[in-house]
Each structure stands twice: as C-alpha cells, then as structure tokens.
Motif scaffolding. Structure first.
Motif, PDB file in Angstrom:
ATOM      1  N   ALA A  86       0.842  -1.206   0.000  1.00 31.04           N
ATOM      2  CA  ALA A  86       0.000   0.000   0.000  1.00 31.04           C
ATOM      3  C   ALA A  86       0.872   1.249   0.000  1.00 31.04           C
ATOM      4  O   ALA A  86       1.907   1.300   0.676  1.00 31.04           O
ATOM      5  CB  ALA A  86      -0.914  -0.010   1.227  1.00 31.04           C
ATOM      6  N   GLY A  87       0.465   2.235  -0.773  1.00 32.21           N
ATOM      7  CA  GLY A  87       1.201   3.496  -0.833  1.00 32.21           C
ATOM      8  C   GLY A  87       2.299   3.527  -1.876  1.00 32.21           C
ATOM      9  O   GLY A  87       2.758   4.599  -2.258  1.00 32.21           O
ATOM     10  N   THR A  88       2.734   2.336  -2.333  1.00 31.81           N
ATOM     11  CA  THR A  88       3.809   2.307  -3.326  1.00 31.81           C
ATOM     12  C   THR A  88       3.227   2.337  -4.733  1.00 31.81           C
ATOM     13  O   THR A  88       2.130   1.836  -4.979  1.00 31.81           O
ATOM     14  CB  THR A  88       4.692   1.042  -3.205  1.00 31.81           C
ATOM     15  N   VAL A  89       3.980   2.936  -5.645  1.00 32.96           N
ATOM     16  CA  VAL A  89       3.603   2.918  -7.059  1.00 32.96           C
ATOM     17  C   VAL A  89       4.805   2.478  -7.878  1.00 32.96           C
ATOM     18  O   VAL A  89       5.911   2.999  -7.708  1.00 32.96           O
ATOM     19  CB  VAL A  89       3.123   4.311  -7.538  1.00 32.96           C
ATOM     20  N   THR A  90       4.569   1.486  -8.732  1.00 30.87           N
ATOM     21  CA  THR A  90       5.579   1.052  -9.688  1.00 30.87           C
ATOM     22  C   THR A  90       5.149   1.581 -11.051  1.00 30.87           C
ATOM     23  O   THR A  90       4.037   1.288 -11.493  1.00 30.87           O
ATOM     24  CB  THR A  90       5.665  -0.485  -9.729  1.00 30.87           C
ATOM     25  N   THR A  91       5.990   2.375 -11.674  1.00 35.93           N
ATOM     26  CA  THR A  91       5.624   2.917 -12.983  1.00 35.93           C
ATOM     27  C   THR A  91       6.403   2.204 -14.087  1.00 35.93           C
ATOM     28  O   THR A  91       7.515   1.706 -13.853  1.00 35.93           O
ATOM     29  CB  THR A  91       5.949   4.418 -13.104  1.00 35.93           C
ATOM     30  N   TYR A  92       5.819   2.172 -15.257  1.00 38.18           N
ATOM     31  CA  TYR A  92       6.476   1.602 -16.440  1.00 38.18           C
ATOM     32  C   TYR A  92       5.827   2.308 -17.613  1.00 38.18           C
ATOM     33  O   TYR A  92       4.638   2.156 -17.852  1.00 38.18           O
ATOM     34  CB  TYR A  92       6.227   0.093 -16.440  1.00 38.18           C
ATOM     35  N   TYR A  93       6.591   3.165 -18.280  1.00 33.62           N
ATOM     36  CA  TYR A  93       5.965   4.006 -19.300  1.00 33.62           C
ATOM     37  C   TYR A  93       6.940   4.435 -20.386  1.00 33.62           C
ATOM     38  O   TYR A  93       8.155   4.306 -20.242  1.00 33.62           O
ATOM     39  CB  TYR A  93       5.316   5.239 -18.645  1.00 33.62           C
ATOM     40  N   LEU A  94       6.353   4.917 -21.469  1.00 33.83           N
ATOM     41  CA  LEU A  94       7.129   5.510 -22.556  1.00 33.83           C
ATOM     42  C   LEU A  94       6.856   7.008 -22.522  1.00 33.83           C
ATOM     43  O   LEU A  94       5.716   7.420 -22.327  1.00 33.83           O
ATOM     44  CB  LEU A  94       6.687   4.961 -23.916  1.00 33.83           C
ATOM     45  N   GLY A 110      -0.056  -0.079  -5.469  1.00 32.23           N
ATOM     46  CA  GLY A 110       0.001  -1.157  -4.479  1.00 32.23           C
ATOM     47  C   GLY A 110      -1.195  -1.161  -3.547  1.00 32.23           C
ATOM     48  O   GLY A 110      -2.038  -0.267  -3.568  1.00 32.23           O
ATOM     49  N   ASN A 111      -1.254  -2.184  -2.697  1.00 30.90           N
ATOM     50  CA  ASN A 111      -2.389  -2.321  -1.792  1.00 30.90           C
ATOM     51  C   ASN A 111      -1.989  -3.125  -0.561  1.00 30.90           C
ATOM     52  O   ASN A 111      -0.894  -3.685  -0.492  1.00 30.90           O
ATOM     53  CB  ASN A 111      -3.557  -3.005  -2.508  1.00 30.90           C
ATOM     54  N   LEU A 112      -2.883  -3.192   0.405  1.00 28.37           N
ATOM     55  CA  LEU A 112      -2.668  -4.041   1.567  1.00 28.37           C
ATOM     56  C   LEU A 112      -2.605  -5.500   1.117  1.00 28.37           C
ATOM     57  O   LEU A 112      -3.199  -5.854   0.091  1.00 28.37           O
ATOM     58  CB  LEU A 112      -3.816  -3.855   2.567  1.00 28.37           C
ATOM     59  N   TRP A 197      -1.906   9.525  -2.524  1.00 28.71           N
ATOM     60  CA  TRP A 197      -3.032   9.291  -3.440  1.00 28.71           C
ATOM     61  C   TRP A 197      -3.216   7.841  -3.896  1.00 28.71           C
ATOM     62  O   TRP A 197      -4.306   7.452  -4.331  1.00 28.71           O
ATOM     63  CB  TRP A 197      -2.918  10.184  -4.689  1.00 28.71           C
ATOM     64  N   ALA A 198      -2.174   7.016  -3.783  1.00 30.40           N
ATOM     65  CA  ALA A 198      -2.193   5.760  -4.541  1.00 30.40           C
ATOM     66  C   ALA A 198      -3.233   4.744  -4.063  1.00 30.40           C
ATOM     67  O   ALA A 198      -3.962   4.166  -4.873  1.00 30.40           O
ATOM     68  CB  ALA A 198      -0.808   5.126  -4.538  1.00 30.40           C
ATOM     69  N   THR A 199      -3.301   4.502  -2.779  1.00 35.92           N
ATOM     70  CA  THR A 199      -4.112   3.388  -2.306  1.00 35.92           C
ATOM     71  C   THR A 199      -5.382   3.897  -1.643  1.00 35.92           C
ATOM     72  O   THR A 199      -5.319   4.668  -0.689  1.00 35.92           O
ATOM     73  CB  THR A 199      -3.302   2.503  -1.332  1.00 35.92           C
ATOM     74  N   ARG A 200      -6.491   3.484  -2.188  1.00 33.78           N
ATOM     75  CA  ARG A 200      -7.805   3.979  -1.769  1.00 33.78           C
ATOM     76  C   ARG A 200      -7.790   5.506  -1.659  1.00 33.78           C
ATOM     77  O   ARG A 200      -8.225   6.084  -0.671  1.00 33.78           O
ATOM     78  CB  ARG A 200      -8.243   3.307  -0.464  1.00 33.78           C
ATOM     79  N   GLY A 201      -7.238   6.095  -2.702  1.00 37.24           N
ATOM     80  CA  GLY A 201      -7.226   7.551  -2.799  1.00 37.24           C
ATOM     81  C   GLY A 201      -6.385   8.229  -1.721  1.00 37.24           C
ATOM     82  O   GLY A 201      -6.607   9.406  -1.426  1.00 37.24           O
ATOM     83  N   GLY A 202      -5.427   7.526  -1.131  1.00 39.13           N
ATOM     84  CA  GLY A 202      -4.546   8.134  -0.126  1.00 39.13           C
ATOM     85  C   GLY A 202      -4.926   7.790   1.307  1.00 39.13           C
ATOM     86  O   GLY A 202      -4.246   8.202   2.246  1.00 39.13           O
TER      87      GLY A 202
END
Ligand SMILES: *[C@@H]1O[C@H](CO)[C@@H](O)[C@H](O)[C@H]1NC(C)=O
Ligand SMILES: *[C@@H]1O[C@H](CO)[C@@H](O)[C@H](O)[C@H]1NC(C)=O
Length: 292
Positions: A86-94, A110-112, A197-202
């Motif tokens: 939870a709270g983490t974001v993994t990005t992968y983009y162009l 991410g999530n619990l 903001w990431a998990t359940r809107g922060g």
C-alpha cells in the motif's frame, strides 16, 4: 541407451537451444538502461538480465532506456512488490521530452496484503493527458512475473498484459485528436512512495516497517525503431512472429473479444464514461465505436 532416455536427452537438448535463443534475444538492463535515481537501491543480476528496484524510507529508485524509440513493441516482465505494498507505485511508461510531450503509461498502485493492485493507464498527446483507464488484474501480480507490453505504431497504441490487450488508443487525427507519431520516446520505470493518493485515494499509508519494497524485472525486449540523429532504424530481437507483427498490428477478432472481456470484468475506471468530469461532452475519441 534406451530409446526413451534418448528421447529425454533430445528433448533436453531442444529445450536448451530454445532457452539459449530466448536468452540471446532478451535485452540487457546494464547495456540498455541508465539508473536515474537511487543507485544503491537498484540491483542487477544474472549479467544484467534481471533487475530489482527497491524503495525504503530513504529513497526509491528508477531507470530509463538509453535509446529513444519511434514506434515499436516493448515487452517487460515484472513481478510487483509483494505483501503490504500500500502506498507504493511502480511505474512503467514511454515518454518523450519537452512541454508538448507524448506519454503512454502503466502505473501499478500497491495495496494491503490480499487486496487488489490497480493498473492505472493513461495516454498523453502533445502534453495533454486526462485519459485514465484503470483495471484490476485477473491474477496476483506479486506471485510471479507477467509480461506488460506496449505496441505503438502509426495507427494505434495497445496496452497488453500477458499478450491480452486491455486498452487501445486509435489514431483519430482525422477527428482532430492528436496522436503520438513524431516524438521519439524513452522507456522509463520507477518505484516510489505515493501514499498521498495511490491506495484507496490516499487513505492507506505506506507501512515503512515493511520496507524495503522490491519490484523485479526481467526479459526486457524492444522490437522497435531506434531514433538516432533525426532518423530511425528498426531492430528485431525476437524470432517470434507474434512480437514482430507490431508495425501493422490492429485488434483482430480475438483481440476484440479479449479486450471486451477485460473491460467488462476488470475495468474499474474509464474517463470515457465519466460524464461528470466532461460536462461539455466526452472527448471525441470516446465514442464507443472508436475505442476498438
Ligand atoms: C527509516 O527506517 C529505519 C528502519 O526501520 C529506521 O531505523 C529509521 O529511523 C527510519 N528513518 C526515517 C528518516 O524515518
Ligand atoms: C485496494 O483494495 C481496496 C479494497 O478492496 C479497493 O477498493 C482498491 O481499489 C484497491 N486498490 C487500490 C490501489 O486502492
């Protein structure tokens, strides 16, 4: 040697040469990428064929491709942060650079433990985004590696998960919708803390006692056109017909069936149905028939 053990030996030889082929065609993180953040939080193993990003309360980490590409098919196998992410974001983009940049995003929120990740996608054209679509996955993305791919040609952008299209963005320039077809892009990936903001809107914050958080990468492959001093040359690493047809790839009947299945069962947000957000009318690319 009995004939059955001979068969086993021959099978092993066949498997061995197949895996050698696959290994030889996969990209090398050491050669193809620069580490741009959290040097000591990035590990490369197996001669650069395997990479991990980590995040703790001192830093996250990120890498980007050395090459810029103008069209191609990019495949990456990723195993996302497991346990309480939870709270983490993994990005992968162009993404291209500059104020009117183009960008094609996968972001994994991410999530619990036991709660589902969200796959957040977006498409920016000439600096304009606001085209979010979000999905749950039909598997646990932390238990094993799965392949996340972009197909990008002059007519279409496709997002694929294990070769199943989940989202398509068509070239509708004729309707005045800008399409990324002139700015070369790099491949980017990062692991960072976005618990505002990431998990359940922060609502759910990162639990730092669970750090380090780790995402793993392998079998990167770019069957793509490399941009260099104003022109591009296309490289085909894979011997697979499937990955080499990206230039004129569009959704076929099977793809259309699959994307409908994903969008019906797993899509949780679609800007194209968010009437509240676009009181003046939905963006022109949103008309049902134009989506896929
Ligand atoms: C970061 O985490 C470590 C280990 O849990 C802890 O000892 C340290 O005080 C933390 N640092 C900050 C800045 O929160
Ligand atoms: C996390 O789990 C909750 C509860 O199932 C869900 O509502 C949410 O969409 C999940 N994902 C994220 C990233 O918040």
């Amino acid at each position: 040697m009995s004939s059955s053990s001979l068969q086993v030996v021959m099978l092993l030889l066949a498997l061995f040469s197949l895996s050698a082929l696959v290994a030889a065609s996969a990209g090398n993180f050491g050669q193809d990428f620069d580490i741009t953040w959290g040097n000591d939080h990035v590990k490369m193993l197996d001669g650069g064929r395997f990479l991990t990003l980590s995040l703790d309360n001192t830093s996250g980490s990120a890498f980007q491709s050395k090459n810029e590409y103008l069209f191609g098919r990019i495949d990456m196998q990723i195993k996302l942060v497991s346990g309480n992410s939870a709270g983490t974001v993994t990005t992968y983009y162009l993404s291209s650079q500059g104020p009117n940049h183009d960008e094609i995003d996968f972001e994994f929120l991410g999530n619990l433990s036991g709660d589902p990740y969200i796959v957040h996608t977006n498409v920016f054209t000439h600096g304009e985004g606001n085209r979010e679509q979000q999905f749950y996955l039909w598997f646990d993305p932390t238990k094993a590696f799965h392949t996340y791919s972009f197909i990008w040609n002059s007519q279409v952008i496709m997002f694929l998960v294990d070769n199943i299209p989940i989202r398509v963005f068509n070239n509708l320039k004729s309707l005045g919708v800008p399409f990324p077809n002139s700015q070369p892009m790099r491949i980017y990936s990062s692991l960072w803390n976005a618990d505002d903001w990431a998990t359940r809107g922060g609502l759910v914050k990162t639990d730092w006692t669970k750090a380090p958080f780790i995402a793993s990468y392998r079998n990167f492959e770019a069957n793509a056109c490399v941009w260099s001093s104003g022109s591009s040359s296309c490289v085909y690493n894979s011997n697979s017909l499937q990955t080499n047809t990206w230039q004129d790839q569009a959704l076929d009947a099977t793809g259309r069936r699959r994307i409908r299945w994903v969008q019906k069962k797993y899509m949780i947000y679609n800007y194209c149905t968010d009437l509240k957000r676009f009181p003046q009318g939905l963006p022109p690319e949103c008309e049902r028939s134009k989506l896929h």
